[in-house]
Design a protein around this motif. Sequence first.
Motif, PDB file in Angstrom:
ATOM      1  N   GLU A 193       0.770  -1.345   0.081  1.00  0.00           N
ATOM      2  CA  GLU A 193      -0.051  -0.035   0.134  1.00  0.00           C
ATOM      3  C   GLU A 193       0.865   1.174  -0.004  1.00  0.00           C
ATOM      4  O   GLU A 193       0.300   2.188  -0.316  1.00  0.00           O
ATOM      5  CB  GLU A 193      -0.983   0.053   1.319  1.00  0.00           C
ATOM      6  CG  GLU A 193      -2.290   0.636   1.066  1.00  0.00           C
ATOM      7  CD  GLU A 193      -3.157   0.037   2.387  1.00  0.00           C
ATOM      8  OE1 GLU A 193      -3.291   1.219   3.012  1.00  0.00           O
ATOM      9  OE2 GLU A 193      -3.566  -0.749   2.557  1.00  0.00           O
ATOM     10  N   ARG A 194       2.148   1.145   0.569  1.00  0.00           N
ATOM     11  CA  ARG A 194       2.974   2.381   0.661  1.00  0.00           C
ATOM     12  C   ARG A 194       4.252   2.214  -0.288  1.00  0.00           C
ATOM     13  O   ARG A 194       5.057   2.974  -0.196  1.00  0.00           O
ATOM     14  CB  ARG A 194       3.622   2.446   2.090  1.00  0.00           C
ATOM     15  CG  ARG A 194       2.201   2.948   3.019  1.00  0.00           C
ATOM     16  CD  ARG A 194       2.611   2.674   4.553  1.00  0.00           C
ATOM     17  NE  ARG A 194       1.097   3.095   5.208  1.00  0.00           N
ATOM     18  CZ  ARG A 194       0.424   1.984   5.485  1.00  0.00           C
ATOM     19  NH1 ARG A 194       0.698   0.807   4.873  1.00  0.00           N
ATOM     20  NH2 ARG A 194      -0.652   2.461   5.961  1.00  0.00           N
ATOM     21  N   GLY A 195       3.914   1.326  -1.307  1.00  0.00           N
ATOM     22  CA  GLY A 195       4.872   1.260  -2.398  1.00  0.00           C
ATOM     23  C   GLY A 195       6.195   0.653  -2.188  1.00  0.00           C
ATOM     24  O   GLY A 195       7.353   0.780  -2.715  1.00  0.00           O
ATOM     25  N   ILE A 196       6.178  -0.299  -0.933  1.00  0.00           N
ATOM     26  CA  ILE A 196       7.354  -0.711  -0.521  1.00  0.00           C
ATOM     27  C   ILE A 196       7.567  -2.211  -0.988  1.00  0.00           C
ATOM     28  O   ILE A 196       6.497  -3.052  -0.710  1.00  0.00           O
ATOM     29  CB  ILE A 196       7.782  -0.793   0.981  1.00  0.00           C
ATOM     30  CG1 ILE A 196       7.595   0.769   1.493  1.00  0.00           C
ATOM     31  CG2 ILE A 196       8.896  -1.634   1.392  1.00  0.00           C
ATOM     32  CD1 ILE A 196       7.563   0.838   3.037  1.00  0.00           C
TER      33      ILE A 196
ATOM     34  N   THR B 212      14.881  -0.677  -1.833  1.00  0.00           N
ATOM     35  CA  THR B 212      14.949   0.781  -1.366  1.00  0.00           C
ATOM     36  C   THR B 212      13.697   1.423  -1.059  1.00  0.00           C
ATOM     37  O   THR B 212      12.768   1.233  -2.024  1.00  0.00           O
ATOM     38  CB  THR B 212      15.754   1.263  -2.331  1.00  0.00           C
ATOM     39  OG1 THR B 212      16.994   0.745  -2.481  1.00  0.00           O
ATOM     40  CG2 THR B 212      16.061   2.780  -1.903  1.00  0.00           C
ATOM     41  N   ALA B 213      13.374   2.009   0.013  1.00  0.00           N
ATOM     42  CA  ALA B 213      11.989   2.717   0.266  1.00  0.00           C
ATOM     43  C   ALA B 213      12.601   4.074   1.126  1.00  0.00           C
ATOM     44  O   ALA B 213      13.802   4.179   1.542  1.00  0.00           O
ATOM     45  CB  ALA B 213      11.241   1.856   1.057  1.00  0.00           C
TER      46      ALA B 213
ATOM     47  N   ALA C 200      12.584   6.492   4.137  1.00  0.00           N
ATOM     48  CA  ALA C 200      12.392   6.388   5.701  1.00  0.00           C
ATOM     49  C   ALA C 200      10.959   6.425   6.069  1.00  0.00           C
ATOM     50  O   ALA C 200      10.305   5.927   6.813  1.00  0.00           O
ATOM     51  CB  ALA C 200      13.591   7.118   6.403  1.00  0.00           C
ATOM     52  N   ALA C 201      10.581   7.792   5.585  1.00  0.00           N
ATOM     53  CA  ALA C 201       9.166   8.146   5.856  1.00  0.00           C
ATOM     54  C   ALA C 201       8.071   7.117   5.654  1.00  0.00           C
ATOM     55  O   ALA C 201       7.264   6.809   6.341  1.00  0.00           O
ATOM     56  CB  ALA C 201       8.684   9.409   5.176  1.00  0.00           C
ATOM     57  N   ALA C 202       8.149   6.335   4.279  1.00  0.00           N
ATOM     58  CA  ALA C 202       7.333   5.367   3.977  1.00  0.00           C
ATOM     59  C   ALA C 202       7.373   4.329   4.832  1.00  0.00           C
ATOM     60  O   ALA C 202       6.047   3.674   5.383  1.00  0.00           O
ATOM     61  CB  ALA C 202       7.327   4.946   2.410  1.00  0.00           C
ATOM     62  N   LEU C 203       8.662   3.781   5.253  1.00  0.00           N
ATOM     63  CA  LEU C 203       8.734   2.827   6.078  1.00  0.00           C
ATOM     64  C   LEU C 203       8.214   3.319   7.468  1.00  0.00           C
ATOM     65  O   LEU C 203       7.676   2.043   8.008  1.00  0.00           O
ATOM     66  CB  LEU C 203      10.320   2.563   6.258  1.00  0.00           C
ATOM     67  CG  LEU C 203      10.963   1.187   6.735  1.00  0.00           C
ATOM     68  CD1 LEU C 203      11.082   0.998   8.220  1.00  0.00           C
ATOM     69  CD2 LEU C 203      10.114   0.199   6.131  1.00  0.00           C
ATOM     70  N   HIS C 204       8.614   4.178   7.873  1.00  0.00           N
ATOM     71  CA  HIS C 204       7.989   4.513   9.403  1.00  0.00           C
ATOM     72  C   HIS C 204       6.491   4.512   9.458  1.00  0.00           C
ATOM     73  O   HIS C 204       5.785   4.049  10.206  1.00  0.00           O
ATOM     74  CB  HIS C 204       8.493   5.993   9.802  1.00  0.00           C
ATOM     75  CG  HIS C 204       9.969   5.625  10.170  1.00  0.00           C
ATOM     76  ND1 HIS C 204      10.843   6.782   9.945  1.00  0.00           N
ATOM     77  CD2 HIS C 204      10.858   4.696  10.690  1.00  0.00           C
ATOM     78  CE1 HIS C 204      11.856   6.141  10.371  1.00  0.00           C
ATOM     79  NE2 HIS C 204      11.992   4.927  10.600  1.00  0.00           N
ATOM     80  N   ALA C 205       5.614   4.979   8.284  1.00  0.00           N
ATOM     81  CA  ALA C 205       4.337   4.884   8.414  1.00  0.00           C
ATOM     82  C   ALA C 205       4.001   3.455   8.105  1.00  0.00           C
ATOM     83  O   ALA C 205       2.777   2.951   8.735  1.00  0.00           O
ATOM     84  CB  ALA C 205       3.839   5.722   6.984  1.00  0.00           C
ATOM     85  N   THR C 206       4.502   2.442   7.419  1.00  0.00           N
ATOM     86  CA  THR C 206       4.218   1.023   7.304  1.00  0.00           C
ATOM     87  C   THR C 206       4.319   0.447   9.012  1.00  0.00           C
ATOM     88  O   THR C 206       3.505  -0.257   9.150  1.00  0.00           O
ATOM     89  CB  THR C 206       5.250   0.481   6.398  1.00  0.00           C
ATOM     90  OG1 THR C 206       5.150   1.261   5.007  1.00  0.00           O
ATOM     91  CG2 THR C 206       4.828  -1.078   6.086  1.00  0.00           C
TER      92      THR C 206
END
Length: 447
Positions: free
Chosen positions: A384-387, A413-414, A416-422
């Motif tokens: 959902e967050r493109g990761i 590769t993703a 940090a913001a997308a990762l933390h939201a996930t």
Amino acid sequence: MSAPNPRPTTTGGAPLRVALLGCGVVGTEVVRLLTTQAAELASRVGAPLELVGVAVRDVSAPRDAVVDRALLTTDAEALVDRADVVVEVMGGIEPARGLLLRALRGGASVVTANKALLAQDGPTLYAAADAAGVDLYFEAAVAGAIPIVRPVRESLVGDRVRRVLGIVNGTTNYVLDRMATDGLDLAAAVAEAQALGYAEADPTADVEGHDAAAKAAILASLAFHTRVRLDDVDRTGITGLTAQDVAWAARTGHVLKLLAVAEQVDGPDGGALDVHVRPALVPAGHPLAGVRGAFNAVFVEAEAAGELMFYGRGAGGAPTSSAVLGDVVSVARHRVLGGRGPVESSYAELPVQDPGLARSRFQLRLEVDDRPGVLAQVASELAERGISIEAVQQTVEPDGAAGAAVLVLTTHTATAAALHATVEALRDLDAVRDVVSVLSVLRVEEP
Ligand SMILES: NC(=O)C1=CN([C@@H]2O[C@H](COP(=O)(O)OP(=O)(O)OC[C@H]3O[C@@H](n4cnc5c(N)ncnc54)[C@H](O)[C@@H]3O)[C@@H](O)[C@H]2O)C=CC1
Ligand SMILES: N[C@@H](CC=O)C(=O)O
Ligand code: NA
């Protein structure tokens, strides 16, 4: 026979007066080298180096016999005022900053090992050195004995550095190594590093990553011709790491290292800098993975030169004193022959990137319910967050909670913001009992 040197000497062979500020782990070894190598140093400099005083807090404190007590003084200002070369190994911001400004403004050359001061207020010191036309050298401030300041500032100045990756804190590398190989806990390993003279006066500076961040700021400034300060460095130390994190790193083919990274990322107007310090999973085959104990290594990727690695002792009194003396000889030679060495440049003025935009691969370790459909739910939060997921490993641990499994996900590769939201979204899933750890995975460039 070679022709006589046409350049004027400033000393006419008269001794150069050296003042030492601080006489702890490093200072004592500086005194030892200045004393035991005096004749050779004089030949290399072209004039004798005379230690005219050692500024200390307490003249009656016990000291190594190599330190001549007659040289001890608590009046650091008066000592600075009668020196040609001031060597600062007392650490901290004040009074070191005031003393070095006084030295530079008075026309003395300065050698310092004080990365905290350089990262916080280096530009003020550089400006004072420029105004007075004297040297400010600091090889010992980054990775102790390893020549890295000089190679980045001088040898690579004709190339374009793309990324600098460093294990630049001996204490934390020692601690992680002892945790990985001998099962020591963090506190016991830090106590050993203190006893061995690797740790800062307050070892929080080591374990919380402040020391490595100061070195990252200095390296980034030199490599990318931009003023990078301590506050610009996105920093995470090692205190959040557990024995399990260290063990899982090995199970997935990695070694956990505290890495200082400075990288130029593409973008408009020359791009931006990503400068951070954080624990990272280094693939076991990468040269940085083999850096053991208190050793340091700095891996530089440059456009024309390719990959370079600088390796050696990054902490400890004797190794650090080697770098200090190298600088003392250089600045002393300049005083004998006239002129000064290369200075910092900050013409590029690249912005430092918002940490949320920094891109990395990540490894997530989750404790989840061991039932059908859980992996799909987890994967869908990432999608959902493109990761994109690169690898998944699921195990039921013999000592794990009833009905639970451990899920280890490695991402492509993703940001940090997308990762933390996930991660926040994963924590909200009923099937996820805990997000146990989130670690960066070092991106390895294809040769
Ligand atoms: N120990 C190491 O492995 C390395 C240390 N450094 C840097 O070298 C510097 C010195 O480190 P160490 O020798 O390990 O520290 P240390 O704590 O062993 O020695 C510092 C000495 O300076 C003295 N001092 C502090 N403030 C003073 C003042 N106002 N007047 C007079 N003396 C004062 C202290 O009493 C102490 O004896 C620090 O900036 C540190 O970051 C750099 C590379 C490696
Ligand atoms: N405390 C530092 C000393 C060298 O800079 C370290 O552990 O590396
Ligand atoms: Na160095």
